[in-house]
Design a protein around this motif. Sequence first.
Motif, PDB file in Angstrom:
ATOM      1  N   LYS B  13       0.742  -1.161  -0.144  1.00 49.32           N
ATOM      2  CA  LYS B  13      -0.157  -0.018   0.048  1.00 49.32           C
ATOM      3  C   LYS B  13       0.769   1.233   0.167  1.00 49.32           C
ATOM      4  O   LYS B  13       2.047   1.296   0.435  1.00 49.32           O
ATOM      5  N   THR B  14       0.444   2.191  -0.228  1.00 54.75           N
ATOM      6  CA  THR B  14       0.840   3.367  -0.401  1.00 54.75           C
ATOM      7  C   THR B  14       0.557   4.322   1.003  1.00 54.75           C
ATOM      8  O   THR B  14      -0.608   4.306   1.532  1.00 54.75           O
ATOM      9  N   ARG B  15       1.547   5.218   1.398  1.00 53.69           N
ATOM     10  CA  ARG B  15       1.068   6.147   2.537  1.00 53.69           C
ATOM     11  C   ARG B  15      -0.150   6.719   2.624  1.00 53.69           C
ATOM     12  O   ARG B  15      -0.076   7.350   1.266  1.00 53.69           O
ATOM     13  N   GLY B  16      -0.708   6.949   3.314  1.00 56.32           N
ATOM     14  CA  GLY B  16      -2.147   7.793   3.295  1.00 56.32           C
ATOM     15  C   GLY B  16      -3.280   6.616   3.017  1.00 56.32           C
ATOM     16  O   GLY B  16      -4.419   7.261   3.223  1.00 56.32           O
ATOM     17  N   GLN B  17      -3.023   5.609   2.386  1.00 57.30           N
ATOM     18  CA  GLN B  17      -4.212   4.797   1.984  1.00 57.30           C
ATOM     19  C   GLN B  17      -4.565   4.148   3.406  1.00 57.30           C
ATOM     20  O   GLN B  17      -4.016   4.210   4.325  1.00 57.30           O
ATOM     21  N   GLN B  37       4.135  -7.404  14.273  1.00 53.59           N
ATOM     22  CA  GLN B  37       5.768  -7.911  14.240  1.00 53.59           C
ATOM     23  C   GLN B  37       6.586  -6.880  13.589  1.00 53.59           C
ATOM     24  O   GLN B  37       6.424  -7.070  12.415  1.00 53.59           O
ATOM     25  N   THR B  38       7.466  -6.353  14.194  1.00 46.39           N
ATOM     26  CA  THR B  38       8.469  -5.596  13.474  1.00 46.39           C
ATOM     27  C   THR B  38       9.949  -6.321  13.894  1.00 46.39           C
ATOM     28  O   THR B  38       9.951  -6.441  14.813  1.00 46.39           O
ATOM     29  N   SER B  86       4.604  -0.682   8.286  1.00 44.28           N
ATOM     30  CA  SER B  86       5.138  -1.838   7.508  1.00 44.28           C
ATOM     31  C   SER B  86       5.221  -2.898   8.433  1.00 44.28           C
ATOM     32  O   SER B  86       6.283  -2.816   9.467  1.00 44.28           O
ATOM     33  N   ALA B  87       4.886  -4.178   8.296  1.00 40.95           N
ATOM     34  CA  ALA B  87       5.006  -5.053   9.539  1.00 40.95           C
ATOM     35  C   ALA B  87       4.302  -6.495   8.973  1.00 40.95           C
ATOM     36  O   ALA B  87       3.620  -6.471   7.901  1.00 40.95           O
ATOM     37  N   LEU B  88       4.595  -7.541   9.882  1.00 42.68           N
ATOM     38  CA  LEU B  88       3.595  -8.617   9.773  1.00 42.68           C
ATOM     39  C   LEU B  88       2.707  -8.725  10.827  1.00 42.68           C
ATOM     40  O   LEU B  88       2.920  -8.433  11.836  1.00 42.68           O
ATOM     41  N   THR B 109       0.074 -11.530   7.796  1.00 41.33           N
ATOM     42  CA  THR B 109      -0.117 -10.724   6.617  1.00 41.33           C
ATOM     43  C   THR B 109       0.936  -9.956   6.625  1.00 41.33           C
ATOM     44  O   THR B 109       1.018  -9.068   7.325  1.00 41.33           O
ATOM     45  N   ARG B 110       1.883 -10.050   5.549  1.00 46.79           N
ATOM     46  CA  ARG B 110       2.918  -8.984   5.501  1.00 46.79           C
ATOM     47  C   ARG B 110       2.340  -7.733   4.582  1.00 46.79           C
ATOM     48  O   ARG B 110       2.016  -7.679   3.482  1.00 46.79           O
ATOM     49  N   LEU B 111       2.386  -6.683   5.338  1.00 47.03           N
ATOM     50  CA  LEU B 111       2.186  -5.527   4.796  1.00 47.03           C
ATOM     51  C   LEU B 111       3.054  -4.474   4.644  1.00 47.03           C
ATOM     52  O   LEU B 111       4.052  -4.400   5.466  1.00 47.03           O
ATOM     53  N   THR B 112       3.357  -4.182   3.260  1.00 49.33           N
ATOM     54  CA  THR B 112       4.649  -3.200   2.871  1.00 49.33           C
ATOM     55  C   THR B 112       3.812  -1.875   2.632  1.00 49.33           C
ATOM     56  O   THR B 112       3.091  -1.768   1.744  1.00 49.33           O
ATOM     57  N   VAL B 113       4.354  -0.719   3.439  1.00 46.61           N
ATOM     58  CA  VAL B 113       3.807   0.499   2.984  1.00 46.61           C
ATOM     59  C   VAL B 113       5.022   1.370   2.242  1.00 46.61           C
ATOM     60  O   VAL B 113       6.164   1.618   2.875  1.00 46.61           O
ATOM     61  N   THR B 114       4.606   1.886   1.057  1.00 51.87           N
ATOM     62  CA  THR B 114       5.625   2.474   0.266  1.00 51.87           C
ATOM     63  C   THR B 114       5.413   4.037   0.240  1.00 51.87           C
ATOM     64  O   THR B 114       4.205   4.618   0.506  1.00 51.87           O
TER      65      THR B 114
END
Lengths: 116, 114
Positions: B13-17, B37-38, B86-88, B109-114
């Motif tokens: 996802k993108t920042r702000g979403q 988890q980070t 960004s984390a699991l 769920t692995r979430l990556t925020v770009t």
Amino acid sequence: AQSVTQPDIHITVSEGASLELRCNYSYGATPYLFWYVQSPGQGLQLLLKYFSGDTLVQGIKGFEAEFKRSQSSFNLRKPSVHWSDAAEYFCAVVVMTTDSWGKLQFGAGTQVVVTP
Amino acid sequence: KAGVTQTPRYLIKTRGQQVTLSCSPISGHRSVSWYQQTPGQGLQFLFEYFSETQRNKGNFPGRFSGRQFSNSRSEMNVSTLELGDSALYLCASSLAGTSSNEQYFGPGTRLTVT
């Protein structure tokens, strides 16, 4: 302050050798104690738990843990490690308080590397 | 008996979403807990639901919210995403969520925020 401490961040052990992972807790009362294992990219798998009674508990995959009230410790052991035991291990506790519903408090984890 | 399932497994996802993650507990389990988890903060408790009610909440901002449905399935929502989110994200289910009930975890769920 309430805390769970795993003093060893990283441990390297040879296949077939014994393994001991340390866990210490700091709580006013005896908590419920757990050990979990996490393989890369996976969730946490429960290895064993201690609630009361016999202080030596047996778990899955050949693991055991010993609760020592005097030392506030709950160390995990395995007599002979296999390459598949390479993973990260987490000690977790729950203390019965008014705000403990569903809340596990985890240690920082110990990464175990198994060498041939 | 099927284990805890989480969807999606990966998310970018993108920042702000905002984002919604889903968790289906083990059949018969009525309590669902969520954890973040980070590498820096480790495993941190977000909140716990039982019978559609939030019973406990960790120390996270209000951007993190959740809910539980009558079939015990749970969702968590993060609004206005930040890079630090960004984390699991792991969910865990237990029979009744008491201290003596062990928790069983999903794959995350692995979430990556770009």
